[in-house]
Design a protein around this motif. Structure first.
Motif: not given
Length: 510
Positions: A125-126, A130-131, A133-138
Motif C-alpha cells: 500500500e505504501i 507513492i506510485g 502521486v509520482i509513479g510516472t514522468r508525466g
C-alpha cells in the motif's frame, strides 16, 4: 543467572540454530563459495567495519560474482556481478522482496520506513500511494515549478556565501523535498527546523544501518537484555534515535494538516493523499510513513549528487569547460535553463549519469531477504538468507566502464554509450525505488542550474598551492562526499540578475 551462564546459554542457542539450518537445507546443493569461517561465529571477525563494498569487491575477485559468508549463523549472499543481480533479484522478485529484521534499526523505529518495511500488505500500500502521486514522468510535471524554484534558490544561497557550499547543498536538498512532499517553504535565515530535523534523523539512520556497527545486529538476542546490563548502552542510544525517527514523520505531517485546516495548503505529495475523504487510522499511518520515506530518501539523494558535482568539476575542469560550451551553444547567456531544455543538453545529461556512477549514493543495495529456499545457478540460497547487491562494484567494473575511477561523462555520449548507471542505483526487483523518476528530475534541474551559473576551481591553501580534494565518501547506507574545499563564483556578470529574475517570477506565481 550469572553473565557467564547467560553467555553459555546464548552460545548453545546459536549452535542449535546453526545445526538446524544445516540439517534443514532441503536442496542438498551447496551455498555459493566464500571464505571459510570459524565455528559458531562464522566470518564475523572478517566482516568489514567500514566501506564494506570495497572488501566485498576484493572477495569477489577470489570467490566470483556470487559468494556467501556466514555471520553468527546468518547466511549472507553477496552479489558482485550485475547480471547475476538482475537474474536473481529481478527474476526471483517475489521470493526476495522481503527485508531483514535489523534489530538496532527496529529499536530506533526505522522499520516503519519504506526501505526497511517487511514484505506484505503494508509495503504494497505504501508503494501504491507513492506510485499514485509520482509513479510516472508525466505525474511529476506539476512539481516542476517547485523543483525549479529550489534549484534557483540554491544558486542564490551559494552566491550569498560561496564558502558554505556544503551548507547550501544540504539546505537546498531539504528545501526541495520538503516543498514537494509537504508544500513547506523553509526559512532562509539560520537552520530551518525541519531541515535540521531531517539532517539529524538521516545521519542517525546512516549510523545505525552501517554493517557491523552494532553487536545487536549480529546477536539479536542482545535486544532482550536489560538497559542496565553491561554493554547495553545501545538501548539508551536507540531511545534517543527513536524520537528523531518519530519526529521525522510527525512534525511535518502535523504542519500540513494544520495548513489544510486553515485553507492555506499548497499542492504537495501529502496534500494530494490527505484530500481523500474518510481516511482510516490505518490509512493515515501509511500516508504518514510514505511521506516520511519520500522525504527522507529524497533529501539524502539530492545532497550527495549536488555536492559530488562540485567535487567532480574541481578535480576535472575539462568537464566543466565542455558543459559550459554546451550551455552557451543551446541556451546562451540571457536566461537560465529549465526542464524544457533537457532533450537539447546531452552532455549535461551525461554528467548526471556519471554523478550516479562515480560516487554512488547507495554503494550497497539494502539487503533483500529470502522468504523461501531458492535454487540459483546450482547453488542453494536458504530461506532467511540476506542477499546484498554490491552496486559500487557494478559501477566500477572495468569490464562495464572503461577507466571506472575517472569521472568521464563522455562514456555516455555517442552511438555506443556505456551502461546507464540508473540500472543499478535505484534497487532491484520488487524493491526498486518508487521515487526514481522524481530523483532523476531533481538531479537534472539542480545540476543544469549549477552548470549554467558557476565556475568551479581548486581552492588555494595558505602555502599558495592548490588544494586537491580526495574523491572519497562518508560511511553508511547512504553516503555523500567527504567535506572538501573549492572556489565557486558566477561564471559571467549576468548570473546574479538572471537568478533574481527567475526567483521573482516564481514568487509572483505563488
Amino acid at each position: 543467572m550469572s553473565s557467564i551462564r547467560l553467555l553459555d546459554a546464548g552460545l548453545f542457542g546459536l549452535a542449535a540454530v546453526l545445526l538446524y539450518k544445516v540439517l534443514s537445507r532441503k536442496s542438498g546443493l551447496p551455498l555459493p563459495p566464500g571464505p571459510k569461517g570459524w565455528p559458531l561465529i562464522g566470518n564475523a571477525l572478517e566482516f568489514p567495519s567500514s566501506k564494506a563494498w570495497t572488501t566485498f569487491a576484493k572477495w569477489g575477485e577470489q570467490w566470483g560474482g556470487i559468494m556467501s559468508i556466514n555471520v553468527m549463523g546468518q547466511t549472507i549472499i553477496i552479489v558482485n556481478d550485475p547480471q547475476i543481480a538482475v537474474n536473481l533479484l529481478d527474476k526471483a522478485g517475489s521470493e526476495l522482496s522481503d527485508r531483514p529484521v535489523l534489530p538496532m534499526a527496529s529499536l530506533c523505529g526505522w522499520d516503519r520506513v519504506l526501505s526497511a518495511a517487511r514484505a506484505g500488505p503494508r509495503l504494497r500500500e505504501i508503494r501504491k500511494l507513492i506510485g499514485r502521486v509520482i509513479g510516472t514522468r508525466g505525474s511529476l510535471v506539476k512539481f516542476y515549478p517547485s523543483q525549479d524554484y529550489q534549484a534557483t534558490m540554491f544558486l542564490k544561497r551559494v552566491m550569498d556565501d560561496p564558502t558554505k557550499l556544503d551548507e547550501a547543498t544540504r539546505k537546498t536538498a531539504g528545501a526541495m523535498v520538503l516543498h514537494i512532499t509537504y508544500g513547506y517553504k523553509i526559512q532562509e535565515e539560520g537552520v530551518d527546523p525541519l531541515v535540521g530535523l531531517a539532517d539529524r534523523a538521516l545521519s542517525e539512520f546512516s549510523a545505525i544501518t552501517t554493517p557491523g556497527a552494532f553487536l545487536v545486529d549480529m546477536m539479536p538476542a542482545l535486544k532482550y537484555v536489560p538497559d542496565w546490563f553491561p554493554g547495553a548502552s545501545f538501548k539508551q542510544q536507540a531511545k534517543k534515535y527513536h524520537k528523531s525517527c518519530d519526529d521525522l514523520a510527525d512534525v511535518p505531517l502535523n504542519w500540513i494538516r494544520g495548513q489544510i485546516a486553515k485553507g492555506e495548503a499548497g499542492p504537495s505529495y501529502t496534500h494530494d493523499l490527505l484530500m481523500d475523504k474518510n481516511i482510516s487510522e490505518e490509512r493515515m499511518e501509511r500516508i504518514k510513513w510514505s511521506s516520511a520515506s519520500f522525504y527522507g530518501a529524497g533529501a539524502d539523494t539530492s545532497v550527495s549528487v549536488i555536492y559530488s558535482y562540485f567535487l567532480a568539476t574541481t578535480l576535472y575542469p575539462e568537464v566543466e569547460k565542455k558543459a559550459h560550451a554546451e550551455i552557451d551553444s543551446v541556451i546562451g547567456r540571457d536566461r537560465l535553463p529549465g526542464y524544457e531544455d533537457r532533450a537539447s543538453l546531452p552532455y549535461v545529461n551525461a554528467i548526471c549519469k556519471e554523478l550516479l556512477r562515480w560516487l554512488p549514493i547507495v554503494p550497497l543495495a539494502v539487503p533483500h531477504r529470502a522468504t523461501r529456499d531458492i535454487i540459483f545457478d546450482d547453488y542453494s540460497i536458504p530461506e532467511g538468507s540476506l542477499v546484498m547487491a554490491n552496486c559500487w562494484k557494478f559501477l566500477h567494473d572495468p569490464d562495464v566502464y572503461r577507466d571506472p575511477f575517472t569521472f568521464n561523462p563522455d562514456r555516455f555520449m555517442g552511438p555506443e554509450p556505456e551502461q546507464d548507471p540508473a540500472d543499478f542505483c535505484f534497487g532491484f526487483g520488487r524493491r526498486v525505488c518508487p521515487g526514481t523518476h522524481l530523483a532523476d528530475a531533481s538531479i537534472y534541474i539542480a545540476i543544469v542550474k549549477a552548470v549554467s551559473a558557476f565556475s568551479v576551481s581548486k581552492a588555494i591553501g595558505p602555502d599558495g598551492k592548490e588544494i586537491i580534494p580526495v574523491a572519497d565518501t562518508t560511511e553508511g547506507v547512504i553516503v555523500r562526499p567527504k567535506p572538501f574545499e573549492c572556489n565557486v563564483k558566477p561564471r559571467h556578470e549576468k548570473i546574479p540578475q538572471l537568478v533574481a529574475d527567475v526567483l521573482a517570477h516564481h514568487e509572483a506565481a505563488i
